[in-house]
Design a protein around this motif. Structure first.
Motif, PDB file in Angstrom:
ATOM      1  N   ALA A   1      57.943  74.151  44.746  1.00 21.94           N
ATOM      2  CA  ALA A   1      57.860  74.985  43.543  1.00 21.94           C
ATOM      3  C   ALA A   1      57.296  74.194  42.372  1.00 21.94           C
ATOM      4  O   ALA A   1      56.469  74.694  41.596  1.00 21.94           O
ATOM      5  CB  ALA A   1      59.241  75.537  43.195  1.00 21.94           C
ATOM      6  N   ALA A   2      57.741  72.939  42.239  1.00 13.18           N
ATOM      7  CA  ALA A   2      57.231  72.106  41.144  1.00 13.18           C
ATOM      8  C   ALA A   2      55.748  71.824  41.310  1.00 13.18           C
ATOM      9  O   ALA A   2      54.964  71.901  40.346  1.00 13.18           O
ATOM     10  CB  ALA A   2      58.015  70.792  41.088  1.00 13.18           C
ATOM     11  N   LEU A   3      55.351  71.513  42.543  1.00  8.50           N
ATOM     12  CA  LEU A   3      53.928  71.261  42.793  1.00  8.50           C
ATOM     13  C   LEU A   3      53.114  72.536  42.604  1.00  8.50           C
ATOM     14  O   LEU A   3      51.956  72.498  42.162  1.00  8.50           O
ATOM     15  CB  LEU A   3      53.740  70.708  44.201  1.00  8.50           C
ATOM     16  CG  LEU A   3      54.354  69.326  44.486  1.00  8.50           C
ATOM     17  CD1 LEU A   3      54.228  68.980  45.965  1.00  8.50           C
ATOM     18  CD2 LEU A   3      53.693  68.258  43.629  1.00  8.50           C
ATOM     19  N   GLY A   4      53.724  73.681  42.923  1.00  3.70           N
ATOM     20  CA  GLY A   4      53.008  74.952  42.824  1.00  3.70           C
ATOM     21  C   GLY A   4      52.690  75.353  41.401  1.00  3.70           C
ATOM     22  O   GLY A   4      51.721  76.097  41.155  1.00  3.70           O
TER      23      GLY A   4
ATOM     24  N   LYS B   1      53.123  64.868  41.752  1.00  2.31           N
ATOM     25  CA  LYS B   1      54.195  64.479  42.668  1.00  2.31           C
ATOM     26  C   LYS B   1      55.243  63.638  41.940  1.00  2.31           C
ATOM     27  O   LYS B   1      56.449  63.797  42.164  1.00  2.31           O
ATOM     28  CB  LYS B   1      53.612  63.713  43.857  1.00  2.31           C
ATOM     29  CG  LYS B   1      54.648  63.450  44.944  1.00  2.31           C
ATOM     30  CD  LYS B   1      54.016  62.901  46.206  1.00  2.31           C
ATOM     31  CE  LYS B   1      55.062  62.751  47.299  1.00  2.31           C
ATOM     32  NZ  LYS B   1      54.496  62.246  48.568  1.00  2.31           N
ATOM     33  N   THR B   2      54.788  62.758  41.058  1.00  2.80           N
ATOM     34  CA  THR B   2      55.731  61.932  40.301  1.00  2.80           C
ATOM     35  C   THR B   2      56.589  62.798  39.393  1.00  2.80           C
ATOM     36  O   THR B   2      57.813  62.588  39.291  1.00  2.80           O
ATOM     37  CB  THR B   2      54.965  60.895  39.455  1.00  2.80           C
ATOM     38  OG1 THR B   2      54.177  60.066  40.313  1.00  2.80           O
ATOM     39  CG2 THR B   2      55.936  60.024  38.662  1.00  2.80           C
ATOM     40  N   GLN B   3      55.978  63.781  38.738  1.00  6.40           N
ATOM     41  CA  GLN B   3      56.750  64.684  37.881  1.00  6.40           C
ATOM     42  C   GLN B   3      57.747  65.508  38.691  1.00  6.40           C
ATOM     43  O   GLN B   3      58.883  65.726  38.261  1.00  6.40           O
ATOM     44  CB  GLN B   3      55.800  65.608  37.115  1.00  6.40           C
ATOM     45  CG  GLN B   3      54.994  64.905  36.040  1.00  6.40           C
ATOM     46  CD  GLN B   3      53.985  65.826  35.396  1.00  6.40           C
ATOM     47  OE1 GLN B   3      53.420  66.703  36.055  1.00  6.40           O
ATOM     48  NE2 GLN B   3      53.739  65.629  34.098  1.00  6.40           N
ATOM     49  N   ALA B   4      57.321  65.957  39.860  1.00  6.14           N
ATOM     50  CA  ALA B   4      58.227  66.733  40.704  1.00  6.14           C
ATOM     51  C   ALA B   4      59.438  65.900  41.125  1.00  6.14           C
ATOM     52  O   ALA B   4      60.575  66.402  41.147  1.00  6.14           O
ATOM     53  CB  ALA B   4      57.485  67.242  41.936  1.00  6.14           C
TER      54      ALA B   4
END
Length: 440
Positions: A327-330, A335-338
């Motif tokens: 969901a975060a990547l979407g 990736k680091t933020q997710a």
């Protein structure tokens, strides 16, 4: 008819065999359950017996026998020059005569009567040899007390304390006990007069180690343990979490990462004394760090705690559903933020739990600290991690080897205090997990 009869007989036989098989299986299950319950009962029984043994031997150490004295701080004995010079009044030998005169009066003897010198020495033997040091410290802290009369509770000797607590029986021959009949007569007199009683043993919590059990305490050892736990927390937590995040989220899956994971799991099972040998070779012999310092102990315990924190952190990261990452990547996160904005906060309860359990394990370790010299007799309080220090488990180890009876109860009392710290840390881990854990 014959075929029908045979079929019916075979059906009955098959049913009977099935019933017998079920009975055997249920019987095995009941036996297995009985064995499991028996094992649990035996484990709990042995644990209760061990705990009761420690409690019954150690609870008496939280009280200490003291003698009430009407003490006159004679200026001619303590400070003959009258200059209040610290180098003069801080000599403990100057207070021995003061205490001897006071305890002689307490048992009804005339301190000036030379004919009772032997009885006066017997009365003086009721006091701890450290009583003069305690009185010296009181006077040095407040020199205005010199020349005055004070009510003072002096520390009783360790053997006298053991007798008052009932650990030395009085109904055995005098030659077989450490407390003599003359001393017992004075003890009974002081107890009857209310001048001897058991009070809360503050020395156990504020003093350092001592060759006299009545003066021995765990304060220096606790301070050393605090320094080491702070070092472990500062080093092991960020290193362990960073390693876990890389291995779980960023590292490629190949033979090298598999080798690293296997070695981390193996390190978690390595005997702790091996880490002590490693610390001795690397931190002391190679790096030249001071022996017996909290810094070296903290570094050794950090190495020992890292595998536990890494394994617990990776398990916590795995427990976060993949849908959170997706969901975060979407929505455009990197990736680091997710990982740092979504996955890591959700894994924090498991990380904290693993960290606290690792710290509790490090707090109770003795073997690696023995290898780096923290078994030394350290009386002064450490002020920095580079000062010589010891630790609470090591203090327990040293007291357990003492021959004096009074050290037995202090050993058990220190074990109870250490168990209380460990229980508090483990309870904190459970509460943190229940408070912040999310069910998926």
């Amino acid at each position: 008819m014959t075929d029908a009869t045979n079929t019916q007989g075979e059906t009955i036989a098959t049913s009977t065999q099935r019933d017998l098989g079920l009975k055997k299986r249920y019987s095995k299950e009941r036996r297995f359950q009985a064995l499991g319950i028996t094992a649990i009962i035996l484990g709990v029984l042995f644990l209760v017996m061990l705990f009761l043994s420690i409690v019954t031997k150690g609870y008496s150490a939280f009280q200490q026998t003291k003698i009430h004295l009407d003490l006159y701080l004679n200026a001619e004995l303590i400070d003959p020059s009258g200059n209040r010079d610290i180098s003069t009044i801080q000599m403990p030998i100057r207070y021995n005569k003061v205490l001897e005169r006071a305890v002689s009066k307490a048992v009804g003897l005339d301190p000036n009567d030379k004919a009772t010198r032997k009885q006066q020495r017997v009365a003086k033997s009721l006091l701890s040899k450290g009583a003069s040091v305690d009185l010296r410290d009181l006077v040095v802290e407040n020199p205005d007390l010199i020349g005055t009369r004070i009510d003072y509770w002096a520390l009783a000797d360790g053997d006298i304390d053991s007798f008052v607590k009932g650990q030395i029986p009085r109904d055995i021959p005098e030659t077989q006990r450490l407390v003599k009949d003359a001393q017992i007569a004075y003890i009974d007199q002081l107890v009857e007069d209310g001048a001897m009683e058991k009070q809360f043993n503050t020395n156990l919590f504020v003093n350092g180690p001592s060759s006299r059990p009545e003066s021995a305490g765990i304060a220096v050892a606790v301070m050393g343990s605090i320094f080491m736990m702070l070092i472990v927390l500062v080093l092991a937590l960020p290193i362990g979490v960073a390693a876990s995040i890389y291995l779980e989220e960023f590292a490629p899956k190949n033979r090298w990462t598999d080798l690293i994971e296997v070695n981390i799991n193996n390190l978690a099972a390595v005997p702790s004394i091996v880490f002590g040998l490693l610390g001795l070779a690397v931190f002391i012999n190679f790096a030249g760090l001071p022996r017996s310092a909290s810094l070296v102990g903290g570094l050794v315990l950090t190495l020992m705690t890292l595998p536990t924190i890494i394994i617990a952190t990776r398990s916590a990261l795995k427990a976060v559903p993949p849908s959170i990452r997706e969901a975060a990547l979407g929505v455009g996160a990197s990736k680091t933020q997710a990982i740092f904005h979504h996955v890591l906060p959700l894994a924090t309860p498991g990380i904290l739990t693993g960290t606290i359990i690792g710290l509790a394990q490090a707090l109770g370790e003795t073997a690696p600290l023995l290898m780096i010299g923290m078994v030394a007799f350290i009386k002064d309080f450490p002020t920095t991690p580079l000062d010589p220090a010891t630790a609470l488990p090591v203090q327990i180890y040293m007291w357990s080897g003492e021959a004096q009876r009074a050290f037995t109860e202090r050993t058990s009392a220190a074990i109870l205090i250490l168990l209380a710290f460990l229980a508090l840390m483990n309870i904190s881990a459970v509460l943190l997990r229940r408070r912040f854990e999310r069910r998926w």
